[in-house]
Design an enzyme around this catalytic site. Sequence first.
Site, PDB file in Angstrom:
ATOM      1  CB  SER A 295       3.240  -2.013  10.422  1.00  0.00           C
ATOM      2  OG  SER A 295       2.337  -0.960  10.638  1.00  0.00           O
TER       3      SER A 295
ATOM      4  CB  SER B 149      -7.945   0.053  -1.034  1.00  0.00           C
ATOM      5  OG  SER B 149      -8.630   1.107  -0.395  1.00  0.00           O
TER       6      SER B 149
ATOM      7  CE1 TYR C 193      -3.251   2.951  -0.602  1.00  0.00           C
ATOM      8  CE2 TYR C 193      -5.563   3.558  -0.746  1.00  0.00           C
ATOM      9  CZ  TYR C 193      -4.574   2.746  -0.248  1.00  0.00           C
ATOM     10  OH  TYR C 193      -4.896   1.724   0.610  1.00  0.00           O
TER      11      TYR C 193
HETATM   12  N1  NAP Z   1      -5.572   1.079   6.857  1.00  0.00           N
HETATM   13  C1  NAP Z   1      -6.506   1.261   5.950  1.00  0.00           C
HETATM   14  O1  NAP Z   1      -7.478   2.015   6.160  1.00  0.00           O
HETATM   15  C2  NAP Z   1      -6.406   0.527   4.631  1.00  0.00           C
HETATM   16  C3  NAP Z   1      -7.554   0.524   3.832  1.00  0.00           C
HETATM   17  C4  NAP Z   1      -7.494  -0.158   2.617  1.00  0.00           C
HETATM   18  C5  NAP Z   1      -6.342  -0.805   2.236  1.00  0.00           C
HETATM   19  N2  NAP Z   1      -5.234  -0.755   3.028  1.00  0.00           N
HETATM   20  C6  NAP Z   1      -4.035  -1.456   2.560  1.00  0.00           C
HETATM   21  O2  NAP Z   1      -3.589  -2.340   3.561  1.00  0.00           O
HETATM   22  C7  NAP Z   1      -2.209  -2.629   3.358  1.00  0.00           C
HETATM   23  C8  NAP Z   1      -1.472  -2.564   4.680  1.00  0.00           C
HETATM   24  O3  NAP Z   1      -1.469  -1.230   5.133  1.00  0.00           O
HETATM   25  P1  NAP Z   1      -1.756  -0.836   6.660  1.00  0.00           P
HETATM   26  O4  NAP Z   1      -3.033  -0.123   6.696  1.00  0.00           O
HETATM   27  O5  NAP Z   1      -1.538  -1.991   7.544  1.00  0.00           O
HETATM   28  O6  NAP Z   1      -0.610   0.276   6.854  1.00  0.00           O
HETATM   29  P2  NAP Z   1       0.767   0.296   7.661  1.00  0.00           P
HETATM   30  O7  NAP Z   1       0.510   0.076   9.097  1.00  0.00           O
HETATM   31  O8  NAP Z   1       1.454   1.545   7.237  1.00  0.00           O
HETATM   32  O9  NAP Z   1       1.558  -0.963   7.098  1.00  0.00           O
HETATM   33  C9  NAP Z   1       2.118  -0.948   5.820  1.00  0.00           C
HETATM   34  C10 NAP Z   1       3.007  -2.164   5.674  1.00  0.00           C
HETATM   35  O10 NAP Z   1       3.564  -2.157   4.339  1.00  0.00           O
HETATM   36  C11 NAP Z   1       4.975  -2.318   4.433  1.00  0.00           C
HETATM   37  N3  NAP Z   1       5.651  -1.605   3.347  1.00  0.00           N
HETATM   38  C12 NAP Z   1       5.519  -0.300   2.991  1.00  0.00           C
HETATM   39  N4  NAP Z   1       6.373  -0.010   1.986  1.00  0.00           N
HETATM   40  C13 NAP Z   1       7.066  -1.155   1.718  1.00  0.00           C
HETATM   41  C14 NAP Z   1       8.090  -1.491   0.812  1.00  0.00           C
HETATM   42  N5  NAP Z   1       8.632  -0.581  -0.036  1.00  0.00           N
HETATM   43  N6  NAP Z   1       8.566  -2.763   0.797  1.00  0.00           N
HETATM   44  C15 NAP Z   1       8.062  -3.692   1.660  1.00  0.00           C
HETATM   45  N7  NAP Z   1       7.090  -3.435   2.537  1.00  0.00           N
HETATM   46  C16 NAP Z   1       6.593  -2.179   2.572  1.00  0.00           C
HETATM   47  C17 NAP Z   1       5.352  -1.739   5.792  1.00  0.00           C
HETATM   48  O11 NAP Z   1       6.549  -2.370   6.261  1.00  0.00           O
HETATM   49  P3  NAP Z   1       8.012  -1.719   6.356  1.00  0.00           P
HETATM   50  O12 NAP Z   1       7.858  -0.267   6.638  1.00  0.00           O
HETATM   51  O13 NAP Z   1       8.664  -2.532   7.442  1.00  0.00           O
HETATM   52  O14 NAP Z   1       8.648  -1.990   5.019  1.00  0.00           O
HETATM   53  C18 NAP Z   1       4.175  -2.163   6.645  1.00  0.00           C
HETATM   54  O15 NAP Z   1       4.374  -3.472   7.144  1.00  0.00           O
HETATM   55  C19 NAP Z   1      -1.716  -1.615   2.309  1.00  0.00           C
HETATM   56  O16 NAP Z   1      -1.627  -2.229   1.052  1.00  0.00           O
HETATM   57  C20 NAP Z   1      -2.830  -0.576   2.302  1.00  0.00           C
HETATM   58  O17 NAP Z   1      -2.917   0.095   1.073  1.00  0.00           O
HETATM   59  C21 NAP Z   1      -5.253  -0.112   4.227  1.00  0.00           C
END
Ligand code: NAP
Length: 265
Positions: free
Chosen positions: A15, A140, A153
Amino acid sequence: MNLANKTIWITGASSGIGKALAIACSKQGARIVLSSRNTEALEQVKSSLTSSQQHLIVPLDLAQPEQLNELVVNAMSQIGRVDVLVNNGGIGQRGFACETQLDVQRKVMEVNYFGAIAMTQALLPFMKQQGQGTIATVASVAGLIGGKSMAGYSASKHAIIGYMDCLRAEETINGIKVLNICPGFVQTQISVNAFRGDGSKFDEMASSIANGIAVEDCADQIVTALEKDKAQVIIGKGISYWAPTVYRFFPAIFRRLAAAKNYRE
Ligand SMILES: NC(=O)c1ccc[n+]([C@@H]2O[C@H](COP(=O)([O-])OP(=O)(O)OC[C@H]3O[C@@H](n4cnc5c(N)ncnc54)[C@H](OP(=O)(O)O)[C@@H]3O)[C@@H](O)[C@H]2O)c1
């Protein structure tokens, strides 16, 4: 680093940022190892990659860090070599610190911190044997500054940045590169999937996330940071991009603004 023919292991590849990064890296000719819990979603991502046959799926749960070493060692007999680990899988948390249960704080730390360091420590011996490797972590902007409604977080992201900065100091001599990626708001499901203070799913698209940068833009900037062997990169726009700079040079102003900002998501 030229990503062509490199093997890049991406957690959270089902995702959002991980999925977009898998697509972007496969376009550069990299072989991708896709990991997360949802095998069906990983299969869909795999089939959308350039040269889809060459990529691999390794399902795993970052919330079970003590199982990851054995899983990685077993997977490596099939994978052979990993040039880049991207610790991207993560979970959000929304709610004031005083309203967030201790077990929720711990779950966030388990996935965002212990899961990432378990993957890192499992893969490091292989990379050191190779004499090179890159550990990239999607931390982040919240790992550089603090704001409202994200204490657990933000703590997990500060922790992983601290760990990775120490790792870089220790392992540079062994040919290991460490990249800390600090996105601001990016349009993904992060807030939808986040925990509320009681552990239930937040289940809402936060306006900050909806107004963030496109996930493909974020992935392209990560690819550039990998290609340039950067140590840290901040990705975003507006306040989510500038906040660490304001905090660094005008800390008192930053703290006043952070405390005044009236939002709970
Ligand atoms: N979006 C933002 O604004 C933002 C900003 C700064 C940093 N981030 C960071 O970017 C990263 C990716 O997040 P995203 O924004 O792409 O959100 P997302 O769309 O919710 O994706 C999160 C991903 O993490 C995986 N995940 C969650 N819990 C897990 C677990 N217990 N074991 C294995 N995989 C797990 C999910 O896969 P499954 O559900 O298939 O396990 C999914 O592929 C995260 O570390 C987040 O903190 C995001």
